[in-house]
Design an enzyme around this catalytic site. Structure first.
Site, PDB file in Angstrom:
ATOM      1  CE  LYS A 100      40.291  17.991 -48.305  1.00  0.00           C
ATOM      2  NZ  LYS A 100      41.664  18.025 -47.701  1.00  0.00           N
ATOM      3  CG  ASP A 227      40.004  13.295 -48.533  1.00  0.00           C
ATOM      4  OD1 ASP A 227      40.162  12.651 -47.482  1.00  0.00           O
ATOM      5  OD2 ASP A 227      40.870  14.056 -48.994  1.00  0.00           O
TER       6      ASP A 227
END
Length: 407
Positions: A100, A227
């Site tokens: 990401k 995350d």
């Protein structure tokens, strides 16, 4: 080269699939007849399985017909393999584990538990690892291997932690042999380890017949990493809290928007970056205003704010120099240049190509460079790798020893 929109199929039997060129061909001639050819009749019933096909060509000169039978042995094998999976369940699974970037990252305060509150636009991108899972005959231990020396393969790896978490939450006893084919560099601010953990949770749930919902997996995953819950979004999300509060943002950015990821061989320790963070010196921009601007007008340099850049540039001064050189060399290729996460990856949005100095200057001969594009997924499907996804490791990305780094 921009990422292709074509996606690779996720298959349990990829190593056995082959192209139609591997099919067997039989040809023979026959005289015209009022009755249908038996082979043609059997072909009609098998057409849905694509294992046998017939082509008939008539010749007016000699009154004969040319009949061609094509038997696709590979299609027959795949049909049998699929039937086995239906009967006994999945025994192996290959999954893409993408990383990401943080399009913007605001740090909004410090929490009583010692963590920081953040507000960030996360987006999955097409650079990623491949993880191969196989059921283990053992009922007591997972076994992990990897292509990169220095990556831990014991209980400290987030993949193993994720599998243990899944067993704890569901009561299942399945253990696995796992091979991690790693392309995402560590200490990069790209969430590679978090993605690996999310992928492992998804895999374990597939092996167990999907007994947990995606929402369950997302909520559980926050116990082992801030995350990780993001990767159970559809690929783009506004994340708050420690990062574990995830709000899906559908159709936010075009998936064909190219970018380049540039990471020096040095990593950034997340702990060191946060240690140097001074909240009174962070941006005062409203995260929701940043999100609205991106939604309405797309990505620009003004909206790509990362409050962790100043402390990261203190930890790794060469990183600040790298970002400045990329911006100075920009000839309109990049609409924004910014650091992802806590570093040390610099992202250039708008072109898949790095500036020329990355190739020409000896100071940058060991940097990691990869093209990428934004990536999303459909509900109840995992992420799939674009065909043109391309990454290149420098020799520095294959260390004999790697200090533990939180990403």
């Amino acid at each position: 080269m921009a990422c292709s929109a074509h996606l690779l199929s996720q298959s349990l039997y990829q190593s056995h699939r082959s192209s139609p060129a591997s099919s067997s061909h039989l040809r023979f001639q026959s005289r015209p007849s009022g009755a249908a050819c038996p082979a043609a009749r059997s072909s009609s019933s098998a057409r849905g399985r694509r294992s046998l096909s017939v082509r008939v060509a008539a010749s007016a000169e000699d009154g004969t017909r040319q009949v061609e039978l094509t038997y696709d042995a590979q299609a027959k094998f795949n049909q049998l393999a699929d039937q086995i999976d239906q009967d006994i369940g999945i025994t192996r699974l290959n999954l893409f584990s993408p990383c990401k970037i943080n399009v913007f990252l605001r740090i909004t305060g410090k929490r009583p538990d010692g963590f920081h509150d953040l507000a960030s636009l996360f987006h999955v991108v097409s650079l990623g690892d491949t993880i191969k899972f196989s059921l283990s005959p053992s009922k007591s231990k997972d076994r992990l291997s990897t292509n990169v020396a220095g990556v831990p393969v014991d209980e400290s790896n987030l993949i193993i932690k994720a599998l243990e978490l899944y067993r704890k939450k569901t009561g299942t006893d399945k253990h696995f042999w796992i091979h991690l084919d790693k392309k995402v560099p560590t200490g990069a601010g790209l969430g590679g380890g978090s993605s690996n953990a999310a992928t492992a949770l998804w895999a374990a749930n597939q092996f167990s017949g999907g007994i947990a919902s995606e929402k369950d997996l997302q909520e559980w995953s926050g116990e082992i990493g801030s995350d990780i819950p993001f990767f159970f979004s559809r690929g783009a999300a506004y994340c708050t809290g420690r990062g574990e509060i995830v709000e899906d943002i559908p159709d936010l950015l075009p998936i064909n928007l190219p970018m380049v990821l540039i990471k020096p061989p040095q990593a950034c320790s997340t702990a060191e970056v946060y240690k140097r963070l001074r909240l009174d010196q962070t941006s005062q921009a409203d995260p929701l205003a940043l999100l609205k601007e991106i939604t309405q007008n797309g990505i620009s340099q003004d909206v790509c704010i990362n409050d962790l850049e100043p402390p990261a540039f203190e930890v790794l001064r060469s990183l600040k120099k790298l970002k400045k050189r990329i911006i100075a060399s920009n000839r309109g290729d990049y609409s924004a240049v910014f650091m992802s996460g806590s570093g040390s990856t610099i992202v250039g949005i708008g072109s898949p190509d790095p500036p020329a100095f990355v190739y020409d200057d000896d100071d940058y001969k060991d940097v990691f460079v990869s093209e990428a594009c934004f990536l999303t997924r459909e509900e109840n499907e995992w992420y799939r790798e674009p065909i043109s996804s391309n990454a290149a490791f420098s020799k520095e990305d294959l260390p004999s020893e790697v200090a533990p780094v939180v990403d």
